[in-house]
Design a protein around this motif. Structure first.
Motif, PDB file in Angstrom:
ATOM      1  N   TYR A 151      36.093  31.345  39.869  1.00  0.00           N
ATOM      2  CA  TYR A 151      36.370  30.635  38.282  1.00  0.00           C
ATOM      3  C   TYR A 151      36.345  29.174  38.603  1.00  0.00           C
ATOM      4  O   TYR A 151      36.684  28.600  39.597  1.00  0.00           O
ATOM      5  CB  TYR A 151      37.874  31.227  37.751  1.00  0.00           C
ATOM      6  N   ALA A 152      35.919  28.529  37.551  1.00  0.00           N
ATOM      7  CA  ALA A 152      35.972  27.140  37.556  1.00  0.00           C
ATOM      8  C   ALA A 152      37.502  26.766  37.203  1.00  0.00           C
ATOM      9  O   ALA A 152      38.192  27.560  36.728  1.00  0.00           O
ATOM     10  CB  ALA A 152      35.167  26.457  36.413  1.00  0.00           C
ATOM     11  N   ASP A 153      38.018  25.721  37.986  1.00  0.00           N
ATOM     12  CA  ASP A 153      39.423  25.248  37.764  1.00  0.00           C
ATOM     13  C   ASP A 153      40.024  25.227  36.599  1.00  0.00           C
ATOM     14  O   ASP A 153      41.039  25.676  36.052  1.00  0.00           O
ATOM     15  CB  ASP A 153      39.539  23.916  38.556  1.00  0.00           C
ATOM     16  N   SER A 154      39.051  24.824  35.515  1.00  0.00           N
ATOM     17  CA  SER A 154      39.465  24.705  34.021  1.00  0.00           C
ATOM     18  C   SER A 154      39.940  26.070  33.600  1.00  0.00           C
ATOM     19  O   SER A 154      40.169  25.763  32.237  1.00  0.00           O
ATOM     20  CB  SER A 154      38.486  24.086  33.221  1.00  0.00           C
ATOM     21  N   VAL A 155      39.423  27.225  34.042  1.00  0.00           N
ATOM     22  CA  VAL A 155      39.573  28.494  33.167  1.00  0.00           C
ATOM     23  C   VAL A 155      40.493  29.243  34.104  1.00  0.00           C
ATOM     24  O   VAL A 155      40.773  30.472  33.744  1.00  0.00           O
ATOM     25  CB  VAL A 155      38.147  28.837  32.739  1.00  0.00           C
ATOM     26  N   LYS A 156      40.669  28.789  35.201  1.00  0.00           N
ATOM     27  CA  LYS A 156      41.635  29.841  36.035  1.00  0.00           C
ATOM     28  C   LYS A 156      42.903  29.993  35.565  1.00  0.00           C
ATOM     29  O   LYS A 156      43.772  29.249  34.840  1.00  0.00           O
ATOM     30  CB  LYS A 156      41.771  29.115  37.513  1.00  0.00           C
ATOM     31  N   GLY A 157      43.217  31.487  35.604  1.00  0.00           N
ATOM     32  CA  GLY A 157      44.417  31.899  34.862  1.00  0.00           C
ATOM     33  C   GLY A 157      44.236  32.379  33.378  1.00  0.00           C
ATOM     34  O   GLY A 157      45.428  33.073  32.849  1.00  0.00           O
ATOM     35  N   ARG A 158      43.243  31.996  32.852  1.00  0.00           N
ATOM     36  CA  ARG A 158      42.910  32.189  31.554  1.00  0.00           C
ATOM     37  C   ARG A 158      41.975  33.116  31.104  1.00  0.00           C
ATOM     38  O   ARG A 158      42.093  33.878  29.987  1.00  0.00           O
ATOM     39  CB  ARG A 158      42.757  30.755  30.610  1.00  0.00           C
ATOM     40  N   PHE A 159      40.793  32.972  32.100  1.00  0.00           N
ATOM     41  CA  PHE A 159      39.465  33.682  31.810  1.00  0.00           C
ATOM     42  C   PHE A 159      39.641  34.785  32.858  1.00  0.00           C
ATOM     43  O   PHE A 159      39.945  34.773  34.195  1.00  0.00           O
ATOM     44  CB  PHE A 159      38.484  32.996  31.769  1.00  0.00           C
ATOM     45  N   THR A 160      38.871  36.124  32.512  1.00  0.00           N
ATOM     46  CA  THR A 160      38.735  37.034  33.538  1.00  0.00           C
ATOM     47  C   THR A 160      37.362  37.506  33.198  1.00  0.00           C
ATOM     48  O   THR A 160      36.885  37.865  32.397  1.00  0.00           O
ATOM     49  CB  THR A 160      39.696  38.008  33.242  1.00  0.00           C
ATOM     50  N   VAL A 161      36.514  37.524  34.461  1.00  0.00           N
ATOM     51  CA  VAL A 161      35.269  38.070  34.544  1.00  0.00           C
ATOM     52  C   VAL A 161      35.466  39.596  34.904  1.00  0.00           C
ATOM     53  O   VAL A 161      36.021  39.840  36.145  1.00  0.00           O
ATOM     54  CB  VAL A 161      34.453  37.177  35.259  1.00  0.00           C
ATOM     55  N   SER A 162      34.438  40.397  34.661  1.00  0.00           N
ATOM     56  CA  SER A 162      34.681  41.687  35.037  1.00  0.00           C
ATOM     57  C   SER A 162      33.093  42.193  34.692  1.00  0.00           C
ATOM     58  O   SER A 162      32.404  41.807  34.092  1.00  0.00           O
ATOM     59  CB  SER A 162      35.615  42.640  34.381  1.00  0.00           C
ATOM     60  N   ARG A 163      32.861  43.433  35.282  1.00  0.00           N
ATOM     61  CA  ARG A 163      31.324  43.936  35.036  1.00  0.00           C
ATOM     62  C   ARG A 163      31.521  45.738  35.044  1.00  0.00           C
ATOM     63  O   ARG A 163      32.405  46.201  35.851  1.00  0.00           O
ATOM     64  CB  ARG A 163      30.484  43.490  35.879  1.00  0.00           C
ATOM     65  N   ASP A 164      30.770  46.280  34.457  1.00  0.00           N
ATOM     66  CA  ASP A 164      30.557  47.879  34.424  1.00  0.00           C
ATOM     67  C   ASP A 164      29.195  47.899  34.790  1.00  0.00           C
ATOM     68  O   ASP A 164      28.248  48.001  33.751  1.00  0.00           O
ATOM     69  CB  ASP A 164      30.970  48.103  33.136  1.00  0.00           C
ATOM     70  N   ASN A 165      28.921  48.433  36.100  1.00  0.00           N
ATOM     71  CA  ASN A 165      27.454  48.516  36.482  1.00  0.00           C
ATOM     72  C   ASN A 165      27.002  49.689  35.674  1.00  0.00           C
ATOM     73  O   ASN A 165      25.727  50.016  35.662  1.00  0.00           O
ATOM     74  CB  ASN A 165      27.481  48.594  37.755  1.00  0.00           C
ATOM     75  N   ALA A 166      27.627  50.844  35.358  1.00  0.00           N
ATOM     76  CA  ALA A 166      27.009  51.909  34.472  1.00  0.00           C
ATOM     77  C   ALA A 166      26.829  51.789  33.395  1.00  0.00           C
ATOM     78  O   ALA A 166      25.788  52.339  32.782  1.00  0.00           O
ATOM     79  CB  ALA A 166      28.353  53.041  34.730  1.00  0.00           C
ATOM     80  N   LYS A 167      27.406  50.622  32.751  1.00  0.00           N
ATOM     81  CA  LYS A 167      26.922  50.136  31.299  1.00  0.00           C
ATOM     82  C   LYS A 167      26.041  48.807  31.327  1.00  0.00           C
ATOM     83  O   LYS A 167      25.321  48.378  30.478  1.00  0.00           O
ATOM     84  CB  LYS A 167      28.269  49.809  30.612  1.00  0.00           C
ATOM     85  N   ASN A 168      25.671  48.461  32.637  1.00  0.00           N
ATOM     86  CA  ASN A 168      24.934  47.069  32.808  1.00  0.00           C
ATOM     87  C   ASN A 168      25.429  45.962  32.038  1.00  0.00           C
ATOM     88  O   ASN A 168      24.622  45.292  31.550  1.00  0.00           O
ATOM     89  CB  ASN A 168      23.366  47.420  32.444  1.00  0.00           C
ATOM     90  N   THR A 169      26.662  45.957  31.914  1.00  0.00           N
ATOM     91  CA  THR A 169      27.432  44.774  31.035  1.00  0.00           C
ATOM     92  C   THR A 169      28.247  44.110  31.996  1.00  0.00           C
ATOM     93  O   THR A 169      29.074  44.644  32.648  1.00  0.00           O
ATOM     94  CB  THR A 169      28.227  45.624  30.054  1.00  0.00           C
ATOM     95  N   MET A 170      28.498  42.683  31.605  1.00  0.00           N
ATOM     96  CA  MET A 170      29.426  41.806  32.261  1.00  0.00           C
ATOM     97  C   MET A 170      30.242  41.451  31.056  1.00  0.00           C
ATOM     98  O   MET A 170      29.726  41.318  29.934  1.00  0.00           O
ATOM     99  CB  MET A 170      28.946  40.652  32.891  1.00  0.00           C
ATOM    100  N   TYR A 171      31.465  41.140  31.327  1.00  0.00           N
ATOM    101  CA  TYR A 171      32.473  40.801  30.416  1.00  0.00           C
ATOM    102  C   TYR A 171      33.098  39.573  30.885  1.00  0.00           C
ATOM    103  O   TYR A 171      33.259  38.978  32.011  1.00  0.00           O
ATOM    104  CB  TYR A 171      33.484  41.783  30.222  1.00  0.00           C
ATOM    105  N   LEU A 172      33.409  38.691  29.824  1.00  0.00           N
ATOM    106  CA  LEU A 172      34.376  37.463  30.192  1.00  0.00           C
ATOM    107  C   LEU A 172      35.543  37.435  29.140  1.00  0.00           C
ATOM    108  O   LEU A 172      35.348  37.347  27.780  1.00  0.00           O
ATOM    109  CB  LEU A 172      33.668  36.184  29.929  1.00  0.00           C
ATOM    110  N   GLN A 173      36.670  37.823  29.640  1.00  0.00           N
ATOM    111  CA  GLN A 173      37.908  37.982  28.715  1.00  0.00           C
ATOM    112  C   GLN A 173      38.338  36.440  28.710  1.00  0.00           C
ATOM    113  O   GLN A 173      38.902  36.174  29.720  1.00  0.00           O
ATOM    114  CB  GLN A 173      38.927  38.977  29.118  1.00  0.00           C
ATOM    115  N   MET A 174      38.565  35.844  27.264  1.00  0.00           N
ATOM    116  CA  MET A 174      39.057  34.564  27.596  1.00  0.00           C
ATOM    117  C   MET A 174      40.244  34.519  26.508  1.00  0.00           C
ATOM    118  O   MET A 174      40.107  34.924  25.614  1.00  0.00           O
ATOM    119  CB  MET A 174      38.129  33.675  26.824  1.00  0.00           C
TER     120      MET A 174
END
Length: 125
Positions: free
Chosen positions: A59-82
């Motif tokens: 993560y970039a320092d500016s978003v650490k602790g607030r944003f979470t990146v995840s992915r579901d390869n079965a759905k070919n999808t990446m997420y960014l929870q902000m």
């Protein structure tokens, strides 16, 4: 490989949004993926990235602790929870993906092979 980002919108400071990035095409070749953002007149900057196995997230320092990146390869999808969004998070958010790259998460935009079209996130104060 084609990438389609979605989930942006207009929210107030402190609110949450979840961005999605759906990949299509030769998705088995995709390794690390990342989120970048850009505001007019500024360089596109790295926000978060994740390896194919999800074992490494960066993560970039500016978003650490607030944003979470995840992915579901079965759905070919990446997420960014902000969460806890701030006005300075306002930008166009882009997703990106690499093919056949096994060197962790790249934070450099010139190292990514594929890009989505971007989704606008606007945070009002």
């Amino acid at each position: 490989v084609q990438l389609q980002a979605s989930g942006g919108g207009l929210v107030q400071a402190g609110a949450s949004l979840r961005l999605s990035c759906v990949a299509s095409g030769r998705t088995l070749s995709i390794t690390d993926m990342g989120w970048f953002r850009q505001v007019p007149g500024k360089e596109r900057e790295f926000v978060a990235g994740i390896t194919r196995s999800s074992s490494i997230r960066h993560y970039a320092d500016s978003v650490k602790g607030r944003f979470t990146v995840s992915r579901d390869n079965a759905k070919n999808t990446m997420y960014l929870q902000m969460n806890s969004l701030k006005p300075e998070d306002t930008a166009v958010y882009y997703c990106a993906a690499n093919k056949d790259r096994y060197l962790g998460v790249s934070t450099r935009k010139d190292e990514y092979d594929y890009w989505g079209q971007g989704t606008q996130v606007t945070v009002s104060s």
